[in-house]
Design an enzyme around this catalytic site. Structure first.
Site, PDB file in Angstrom:
ATOM      1  N   ARG A  72      41.964 106.398  64.515  1.00 54.42           N
ATOM      2  CA  ARG A  72      41.957 105.405  65.595  1.00 54.42           C
ATOM      3  C   ARG A  72      40.670 105.510  66.381  1.00 54.42           C
ATOM      4  O   ARG A  72      40.317 106.581  66.868  1.00 54.42           O
ATOM      5  CB  ARG A  72      43.148 105.613  66.527  1.00 54.42           C
ATOM      6  CG  ARG A  72      44.471 105.337  65.862  1.00 54.42           C
ATOM      7  CD  ARG A  72      45.619 105.511  66.827  1.00 54.42           C
ATOM      8  NE  ARG A  72      46.895 105.388  66.139  1.00 54.42           N
ATOM      9  CZ  ARG A  72      48.066 105.631  66.707  1.00 54.42           C
ATOM     10  NH1 ARG A  72      48.124 106.004  67.966  1.00 54.42           N
ATOM     11  NH2 ARG A  72      49.176 105.496  66.019  1.00 54.42           N
ATOM     12  N   SER A 112      49.035 101.376  66.456  1.00 54.69           N
ATOM     13  CA  SER A 112      50.368 101.519  67.033  1.00 54.69           C
ATOM     14  C   SER A 112      50.497 100.852  68.398  1.00 54.69           C
ATOM     15  O   SER A 112      50.368  99.657  68.532  1.00 54.69           O
ATOM     16  CB  SER A 112      50.760 102.995  67.098  1.00 54.69           C
ATOM     17  OG  SER A 112      52.104 103.132  67.515  1.00 54.69           O
ATOM     18  N   HIS A 113      50.705 101.651  69.437  1.00 52.66           N
ATOM     19  CA  HIS A 113      50.994 101.160  70.781  1.00 52.66           C
ATOM     20  C   HIS A 113      49.725 100.999  71.617  1.00 52.66           C
ATOM     21  O   HIS A 113      49.815 100.666  72.799  1.00 52.66           O
ATOM     22  CB  HIS A 113      51.937 102.140  71.481  1.00 52.66           C
ATOM     23  CG  HIS A 113      51.403 103.547  71.461  1.00 52.66           C
ATOM     24  ND1 HIS A 113      51.331 104.275  70.293  1.00 52.66           N
ATOM     25  CD2 HIS A 113      50.890 104.334  72.432  1.00 52.66           C
ATOM     26  CE1 HIS A 113      50.803 105.454  70.556  1.00 52.66           C
ATOM     27  NE2 HIS A 113      50.531 105.522  71.843  1.00 52.66           N
ATOM     28  N   ASP A 152      57.014  98.133  70.048  1.00 54.94           N
ATOM     29  CA  ASP A 152      55.576  98.215  70.329  1.00 54.94           C
ATOM     30  C   ASP A 152      54.749  97.388  69.354  1.00 54.94           C
ATOM     31  O   ASP A 152      55.284  96.618  68.554  1.00 54.94           O
ATOM     32  CB  ASP A 152      55.119  99.680  70.317  1.00 54.94           C
ATOM     33  CG  ASP A 152      55.128 100.281  68.914  1.00 54.94           C
ATOM     34  OD1 ASP A 152      55.973  99.879  68.102  1.00 54.94           O
ATOM     35  OD2 ASP A 152      54.289 101.161  68.637  1.00 54.94           O
ATOM     36  N   ASP A 203      53.113  97.906  66.548  1.00 55.15           N
ATOM     37  CA  ASP A 203      53.340  97.939  65.097  1.00 55.15           C
ATOM     38  C   ASP A 203      54.807  98.101  64.720  1.00 55.15           C
ATOM     39  O   ASP A 203      55.142  98.208  63.546  1.00 55.15           O
ATOM     40  CB  ASP A 203      52.500  99.034  64.437  1.00 55.15           C
ATOM     41  CG  ASP A 203      53.017 100.439  64.705  1.00 55.15           C
ATOM     42  OD1 ASP A 203      53.521 100.676  65.823  1.00 55.15           O
ATOM     43  OD2 ASP A 203      52.913 101.306  63.828  1.00 55.15           O
ATOM     44  N   ASP A 259      57.210 100.491  65.435  1.00 61.74           N
ATOM     45  CA  ASP A 259      57.929 101.736  65.159  1.00 61.74           C
ATOM     46  C   ASP A 259      58.521 102.386  66.406  1.00 61.74           C
ATOM     47  O   ASP A 259      59.259 103.366  66.296  1.00 61.74           O
ATOM     48  CB  ASP A 259      57.052 102.731  64.380  1.00 61.74           C
ATOM     49  CG  ASP A 259      55.793 103.156  65.130  1.00 61.74           C
ATOM     50  OD1 ASP A 259      55.561 102.651  66.250  1.00 61.74           O
ATOM     51  OD2 ASP A 259      55.030 103.976  64.583  1.00 61.74           O
ATOM     52  N   ARG A 260      58.239 101.841  67.575  1.00 61.23           N
ATOM     53  CA  ARG A 260      58.785 102.413  68.806  1.00 61.23           C
ATOM     54  C   ARG A 260      59.786 101.447  69.441  1.00 61.23           C
ATOM     55  O   ARG A 260      59.807 100.263  69.118  1.00 61.23           O
ATOM     56  CB  ARG A 260      57.669 102.730  69.796  1.00 61.23           C
ATOM     57  CG  ARG A 260      56.702 103.766  69.267  1.00 61.23           C
ATOM     58  CD  ARG A 260      55.604 104.074  70.269  1.00 61.23           C
ATOM     59  NE  ARG A 260      54.705 105.079  69.696  1.00 61.23           N
ATOM     60  CZ  ARG A 260      54.136 106.060  70.370  1.00 61.23           C
ATOM     61  NH1 ARG A 260      54.352 106.178  71.662  1.00 61.23           N
ATOM     62  NH2 ARG A 260      53.344 106.924  69.782  1.00 61.23           N
ATOM     63  N   THR A 277      55.221 117.342  66.997  1.00 56.05           N
ATOM     64  CA  THR A 277      55.081 115.897  67.118  1.00 56.05           C
ATOM     65  C   THR A 277      54.386 115.359  65.875  1.00 56.05           C
ATOM     66  O   THR A 277      53.374 115.891  65.435  1.00 56.05           O
ATOM     67  CB  THR A 277      54.267 115.552  68.379  1.00 56.05           C
ATOM     68  OG1 THR A 277      55.002 116.016  69.528  1.00 56.05           O
ATOM     69  CG2 THR A 277      54.034 114.060  68.500  1.00 56.05           C
ATOM     70  N   SER A 335      58.567 110.065  72.631  1.00 62.96           N
ATOM     71  CA  SER A 335      57.557 109.013  72.786  1.00 62.96           C
ATOM     72  C   SER A 335      58.069 107.680  72.236  1.00 62.96           C
ATOM     73  O   SER A 335      57.337 106.933  71.609  1.00 62.96           O
ATOM     74  CB  SER A 335      56.259 109.428  72.096  1.00 62.96           C
ATOM     75  OG  SER A 335      56.495 109.785  70.752  1.00 62.96           O
ATOM     76  N   LYS A 389      59.419 106.088  61.987  1.00 62.70           N
ATOM     77  CA  LYS A 389      60.311 105.702  63.066  1.00 62.70           C
ATOM     78  C   LYS A 389      60.453 104.182  63.036  1.00 62.70           C
ATOM     79  O   LYS A 389      59.593 103.490  62.500  1.00 62.70           O
ATOM     80  CB  LYS A 389      59.804 106.206  64.411  1.00 62.70           C
ATOM     81  CG  LYS A 389      58.337 105.982  64.709  1.00 62.70           C
ATOM     82  CD  LYS A 389      57.945 106.717  65.988  1.00 62.70           C
ATOM     83  CE  LYS A 389      56.458 106.586  66.275  1.00 62.70           C
ATOM     84  NZ  LYS A 389      55.706 107.764  65.857  1.00 62.70           N
TER      85      LYS A 389
END
Length: 557
Positions: A23, A118-119, A283, A285, A287-288, A352, A373, A384
């Site tokens: 990232r 992601s987020h 989120d 992508d 997964d959250r 994590t 998270s 997730k």
């Protein structure tokens, strides 16, 4: 056959993937050959057990963030150069991370390339990310990410196919040289999978029989918008007013696509002011997740514990397959441990990073897991899964309401009465000076090595144990060190301090505090009030303000 040309290049510093890939800011990826270097290194690092990149079948998708369209074309050229056989790509490159995991597994693909940060925020001045998922559908383990990094440090030439620009908006199969490109609807397979896991008829019946029960799903302008609309509006027949921000946008509409009380404030406000009974968000992508109700916020730690508690009663998938074990990331509250004990199943505390859960799942030793998270999931895939968690909650609500009328707050309080309450909160200090953050953690490590913290009393809390969390993987025997400072007190309360690798620049310091209570009079208390003495102790022990210069966290969850 397309022509393969060899192009000279030079390595870039810092192309080391973290737990969720590489990232960086978009402008970093836009440097000449930066993206090509990394993708070629990724393809060359595909594990030999999978046959490498030659003749590989790869699933490609992402959250549609800014710069994705150009990177899709780069993937085609690099795939041609490395002899990849087939790319299975979501239309317009849109596939949620959990949906991509499912497609990899369902199609028995070699692996997948996911274009997501992601987020993290998107747009020309924000973040982009690329990560590799293996044939089990899960994030690449350290053996693969280390190999990618080693290749990236020594890369001298690129092999690129001379390919015309591919139109990723048209469903169907097309041929580019020796490369087959199949463009699919990224939503179909996922919805099909959810129908195998959950009782859609029971959820539909609940909504039909409780017309006054209103829900609101917030796609946060991210990838799950189309998934949420398909599920809640088309499948369950809910009104359009049940969903918001469900069109993916390259910059997420200028918003921060992280489903928490701070960044999903539009959802929180709507639930509060418009009287929704159930609110959920996912989120960038997909997964959250975040779950809220009337005057109720469900911490991710409590959420996974409650899902585990009801799994075999409310969710057909677990009625059929059972629950073989539970797991949580180390900073996540110990609420799920109590459920595991009551169920009589194995329970794991892992570092994590979802790949650690994946190992346990592949070995048949973990069925449900979560991390604080806002990540919750099960062994149906190896990522997730935000919408899975939302559907799990709707299944629980439908199940509980067969006997009595109960909302989110009622379900929470019933859980606390059975297990007690693990008060929990996380303070994030984003984009702090990386070296200063390291200095802060190293000071604590030094105190731990000298045993200066044990039996020390601070603010009325006496320390029973202090360590830097180390994990021995029971499946592959690998050891993960320096996974976070743990300070455990004699009353069972905990403070965790760790640096996160999910940001694109600077460091994010995460401070976690947890306190268990079996006093029913406290169960309805606000977590921040009950935890304040422990938070004060955490700030004193860490000297966080001195090292970071921050008096207030960026986000509190």
């Amino acid at each position: 056959m397309s022509n393969i040309k060899t192009v000279s290049t030079e390595p870039f510093e810092g192309q080391k993937p973290g737990t969720s890939g590489l990232r960086k800011r978009v402008k970093v990826f836009q440097q000449n050959h930066y993206t090509e270097n990394f993708i070629q290194a990724m393809l060359e690092a595909i594990p030999e057990a999978d046959g490498g990149a030659k003749n590989a079948t790869l699933v490609v998708g992402g959250d549609g963030r800014y710069y994705s369209d150009q990177v899709l074309q780069v993937i085609v050229k690099c795939s041609l150069g490395q002899g990849v056989s087939k790319l299975i790509v979501g239309r317009n490159g849109i596939v949620s991370t959990p949906a991509a995991s499912n497609i990899i597994r369902k199609r028995k693909a070699t692996g997948g390339i996911l274009l997501t940060a992601s987020h993290n925020p998107g747009g020309p001045d924000n973040d982009f990310g690329i990560k590799y998922n293996c044939s089990n559908g899960g994030p690449a383990p350290e053996s693969v990410t280390n190999k990618i990094y080693e290749i990236s440090k020594n890369i001298k030439e690129l092999k690129l196919g001379d390919a015309p620009k591919v139109d990723f908006s048209k469903l169907g199969t097309q041929q580019v040289g020796n490369l087959t490109i199949e463009i699919i609807d990224g939503v179909d397979d996922y919805v099909e999978l959810m129908k195998e896991i959950f009782d859609f008829d029971a959820i539909k019946s609940f909504f039909a029989n409780n017309k006054d029960f209103k829900m609101l799903f917030d796609g946060m302008n991210g990838v799950t918008g189309p998934y949420g609309h398909r599920l809640f509006v088309e499948e369950f027949g809910l009104p359009e007013s049940s969903v918001m921000r469900c069109v993916p946008k390259p910059d997420f509409g200028g918003a921060h696509p992280d489903p928490n009380l701070t960044y999903a404030h539009d959802l929180v406000e709507a639930v509060e002011k418009q009287g929704f009974d159930f609110g959920a968000a996912s989120d960038g992508d997909g997964d959250r997740n975040m779950i809220i109700g009337k005057k109720a916020f469900v911490t991710p730690s409590d959420s996974v514990a409650i899902i585990a508690h009801y799994a075999k009663e409310a969710i057909p998938y677990f009625m059929k397959h059972g629950v073989n074990g539970l797991a949580r990331s180390m900073p996540t509250s110990q609420a799920i441990d109590l459920v595991a004990k009551k169920m009589g199943v194995e329970n794991f505390e892992v570092p994590t990073g979802w790949k650690f859960f994946g190992n346990l799942m592949d070995a048949g030793r973990c069925s449900i897991c979560g991390e604080e998270s806002f990540g919750t999931g099960s062994d149906h895939i190896r990522e997730k899964d935000g919408l899975w968690a939302v559907l799990a909650w709707l299944s629980i609500i439908a199940y509980v309401n067969k006997d009595k009328k109960a909302g989110v707050q009622d379900i929470l309080q019933a859980h606390y009465k059975l297990y007690g309450r693990n008060f929990f909160s996380r303070y994030d200090y984003e984009e702090v000076d990386g070296q200063r953050a390291e200095d802060m953690v190293n000071r604590l490590r030094d105190q731990i090595s000298k045993k200066e913290l044990e039996n020390k009393t601070v603010g009325g809390f006496t320390i029973a144990k202090a360590d830097d969390f180390e994990y021995l993987d029971p499946i592959d025997g690998s050891v993960s060190k320096n996974q976070g400072i743990r300070i455990i007190f004699k009353d069972g309360s905990r403070i965790i301090i760790r640096l996160s690798g999910t940001g694109s620049q600077g460091a994010t310091v995460r401070l976690y505090v947890e306190k268990y209570s079996s006093n029913a009079a406290e169960y309805a208390d606000d977590a921040q009030v009950g935890l304040k003495p422990l938070i004060d102790v955490a700030l004193e022990l860490s000297q966080l303000e001195k090292y970071t210069g921050r008096k207030e966290p960026t986000v509190i969850t």
